[in-house]
Scaffold this motif. Structure first.
Motif, PDB file in Angstrom:
ATOM      1  N   TYR A  66      -4.927   1.650   7.196  1.00  0.00           N
ATOM      2  CA  TYR A  66      -3.810   2.474   6.752  1.00  0.00           C
ATOM      3  C   TYR A  66      -4.276   3.878   6.378  1.00  0.00           C
ATOM      4  O   TYR A  66      -3.564   4.865   6.615  1.00  0.00           O
ATOM      5  CB  TYR A  66      -3.106   1.821   5.557  1.00  0.00           C
ATOM      6  CG  TYR A  66      -2.702   0.379   5.778  1.00  0.00           C
ATOM      7  CD1 TYR A  66      -2.403  -0.104   7.055  1.00  0.00           C
ATOM      8  CD2 TYR A  66      -2.624  -0.522   4.707  1.00  0.00           C
ATOM      9  CE1 TYR A  66      -2.048  -1.428   7.249  1.00  0.00           C
ATOM     10  CE2 TYR A  66      -2.266  -1.844   4.903  1.00  0.00           C
ATOM     11  CZ  TYR A  66      -1.995  -2.294   6.180  1.00  0.00           C
ATOM     12  OH  TYR A  66      -1.645  -3.605   6.374  1.00  0.00           O
ATOM     13  N   GLU A  67      -5.442   3.982   5.808  1.00  0.00           N
ATOM     14  CA  GLU A  67      -5.962   5.281   5.369  1.00  0.00           C
ATOM     15  C   GLU A  67      -6.217   6.233   6.531  1.00  0.00           C
ATOM     16  O   GLU A  67      -6.174   7.447   6.343  1.00  0.00           O
ATOM     17  CB  GLU A  67      -7.240   5.092   4.548  1.00  0.00           C
ATOM     18  CG  GLU A  67      -6.991   4.477   3.173  1.00  0.00           C
ATOM     19  CD  GLU A  67      -8.272   4.187   2.420  1.00  0.00           C
ATOM     20  OE1 GLU A  67      -8.198   3.972   1.201  1.00  0.00           O
ATOM     21  OE2 GLU A  67      -9.353   4.156   3.057  1.00  0.00           O
ATOM     22  N   TRP A 114       0.826  -1.211   0.000  1.00  0.00           N
ATOM     23  CA  TRP A 114       0.000   0.000   0.000  1.00  0.00           C
ATOM     24  C   TRP A 114       0.862   1.264   0.000  1.00  0.00           C
ATOM     25  O   TRP A 114       0.601   2.209  -0.740  1.00  0.00           O
ATOM     26  CB  TRP A 114      -0.910  -0.028   1.224  1.00  0.00           C
ATOM     27  CG  TRP A 114      -1.829   1.166   1.321  1.00  0.00           C
ATOM     28  CD1 TRP A 114      -3.035   1.330   0.712  1.00  0.00           C
ATOM     29  CD2 TRP A 114      -1.601   2.355   2.083  1.00  0.00           C
ATOM     30  NE1 TRP A 114      -3.579   2.549   1.039  1.00  0.00           N
ATOM     31  CE2 TRP A 114      -2.721   3.202   1.873  1.00  0.00           C
ATOM     32  CE3 TRP A 114      -0.568   2.801   2.914  1.00  0.00           C
ATOM     33  CZ2 TRP A 114      -2.830   4.458   2.480  1.00  0.00           C
ATOM     34  CZ3 TRP A 114      -0.671   4.047   3.505  1.00  0.00           C
ATOM     35  CH2 TRP A 114      -1.783   4.860   3.300  1.00  0.00           C
ATOM     36  N   VAL A 122      -6.573  -1.868   4.342  1.00  0.00           N
ATOM     37  CA  VAL A 122      -6.503  -0.582   3.631  1.00  0.00           C
ATOM     38  C   VAL A 122      -7.220   0.494   4.428  1.00  0.00           C
ATOM     39  O   VAL A 122      -6.745   1.637   4.533  1.00  0.00           O
ATOM     40  CB  VAL A 122      -7.096  -0.718   2.217  1.00  0.00           C
ATOM     41  CG1 VAL A 122      -7.261   0.655   1.574  1.00  0.00           C
ATOM     42  CG2 VAL A 122      -6.208  -1.605   1.349  1.00  0.00           C
ATOM     43  N   PRO A 174      -7.848  -3.394  -2.848  1.00  0.00           N
ATOM     44  CA  PRO A 174      -7.688  -4.503  -1.900  1.00  0.00           C
ATOM     45  C   PRO A 174      -7.523  -5.859  -2.578  1.00  0.00           C
ATOM     46  O   PRO A 174      -6.795  -6.722  -2.078  1.00  0.00           O
ATOM     47  CB  PRO A 174      -8.978  -4.441  -1.077  1.00  0.00           C
ATOM     48  CG  PRO A 174      -9.398  -3.004  -1.142  1.00  0.00           C
ATOM     49  CD  PRO A 174      -9.004  -2.544  -2.514  1.00  0.00           C
TER      50      PRO A 174
END
Length: 451
Positions: A184-185, A151, A181, A163
């Motif tokens: 992490y965002e 990512w 994801v 993803p």
């Protein structure tokens, strides 16, 4: 009696012999007669480097026979013992404890020393095992780190990575990659990979081995528990991540219309464990007396599955007083549960749970954590674990002057000492306040203006 002194007869020499077997030395001697048959088994052991060591080994074996601690030489390996041990603990301890012990043994012990003989599992080997685990004992793939690297690389290249691509490259499910994801965002990134295990994890292995080797002694695999002679690694004391009362208010204000509002409020006002929230039954509550009997039933994850439990210990099965506000919120929630039972009729899956889905199905424990994280990220609150709400309750209670004995009892801790030891790093300011308060009682008048 004659003038000659009577000669004393010398005691017969102990039966047995020491002899060479190849390049090594061995001993052999007849054991005690069987209590029923009278047959005497031959006790023998080889592998000694010198004749003197063999004689010493035979003397030690004779002493163990007298004290009934003798263990017959065996070729059983550490793996052999654990494969016999796992079915036993599944029947004798809580499901989550049995699962955790098995995972620890299969991951951190059996792959490393499993082929060694049980009777070779001595303190020096245990100490060497701990040293190895601390330095390079991580056995599992760092799949979270692998997904984050993919990512992050895509972010650096200025391209969007889906993803599905992450899942295919790492070999995980689409759902796992999608959750990653999302983490992490919002800034939930994994810690840097380290080859060694944490001291806390190795201490968990130490606890598991202590319990397992106690059984090994009883089952006559070994004569002495080697774990008793080895100390667990020291776990550094750290502060817990907690919220302030104001941050808790922000969270509770937002979730007022959430299906689990009563669950969030109960957690904030009592600090109960997640397993207790998932397993507590309607019958445990007596709102007229403002009381709940907690941890009679719990719901825990064991081997990746949610199963029913009965609490961590006797101390965890405890009555707890509830405040008026929490009782009011729970009353509204319980009325909703009763309406849903009527609406679903025969299709309702009645497990008697206080917190469940609309059709009565139990809530998977990790689902609560995922929903909590989602709300925290949306509100921009400090990122803490769901379990840290328990720590938040404890520190707020201690700061507001609730007696440590009461806090310990409500949390279901084994002792008050454990509670104070767990949270002493979080309430250092209370220690300073106590120092100032006490000296203020007998400070000389000449010094009163100096503080």
């Amino acid at each position: 009696m004659t003038g000659k002194s009577k000669r004393r007869r010398k005691p017969p020499a102990p039966e047995g012999s020491v002899f060479q077997r190849g390049r090594k030395w061995a001993y052999a001697f007849p054991g005690p007669p069987h209590p029923l048959t009278g047959v005497r088994d031959r006790i023998t052991k080889s592998g000694y480097e010198t004749e003197d060591e063999a004689y010493e080994g035979m003397a030690e074996a004779r002493k163990d026979l007298v004290t009934e601690t003798y263990v017959k030489p065996s070729r059983a390996t550490i793996n052999d013992f654990f494969e016999a041990y796992f079915p036993y603990i599944r029947l004798t301890v809580e499901a989550t404890t049995a699962s955790n012990y098995e995972v620890a043994a299969r991951t951190y012990v059996m792959p490393i020393v499993g082929k060694r003989l049980m009777q070779d599992f001595v303190p020096s080997m245990v100490a060497a095992l701990y040293e190895y685990l601390l330095a390079e004992g991580r056995q599992k793939r760092d799949t979270n780190g692998e997904m984050y690297a993919l990512w992050k690389a895509a972010q650096a290249e200025g391209r969007e990575i889906r993803p599905r691509e992450i899942a295919d490259k790492v070999g995980l499910t689409y759902a796992a990659a999608r959750r990653a994801v999302r983490r992490y965002e919002v800034g939930r990134i994994p810690k840097p990979y380290e080859p060694g295990l944490s001291a806390k994890t190795v201490k968990t292995v130490h606890i598991m081995l202590g319990a397992a080797m106690n059984v090994a002694v009883v089952w006559k695999y070994i004569s002495v528990n080697p774990i008793r002679s080895v100390k667990a690694p020291s776990v550094p004391r750290r502060n817990h991540n907690t919220w302030t009362p104001e941050q808790m208010v922000v969270f509770l204000d937002y979730v007022q219309h959430h299906r689990w509002y009563a669950l969030w409020v109960l957690e904030a006002s009592t600090g109960v464990r997640r397993s207790e929230l998932c397993g507590v039954e309607l019958a445990a509550f007596d709102l007229a007396k403002k009381l709940v009997r907690m941890a009679i039933t719990t719901r825990v994850i064991a081997g990746g599955k949610a199963v029913k439990g009965t609490g961590k210990s006797k101390k965890s099965r405890r009555p707890m007083a509830l405040d008026s506000f929490t009782c009011g919120v729970l009353a509204v929630h319980f009325h909703q549960v009763e309406r849903e039972k009527e609406e679903w009729g025969d299709s309702y899956q009645d497990h008697g749970l206080a917190f469940c889905w609309a059709d009565g199905r139990p809530i998977y424990p990790d689902t609560i954590t995922e929903e909590f994280n989602r709300i925290v990220d949306f509100l921009g609150l400090p990122k803490i674990r769901f379990h840290d709400l328990r720590h938040t309750y404890a520190t707020i209670a201690l700061r507001t002057g609730v007696h440590p004995k009461i806090v310990s009892s409500r949390l279901g801790h084994a002792t008050v000492a454990f509670t104070l030891d767990t949270y002493s790093a979080d309430i250092e300011d209370l220690d300073r306040d106590a120092a100032e308060a006490v000296i203020g009682l007998f400070l000389p008048s000449s010094a009163r203006g100096l503080i």
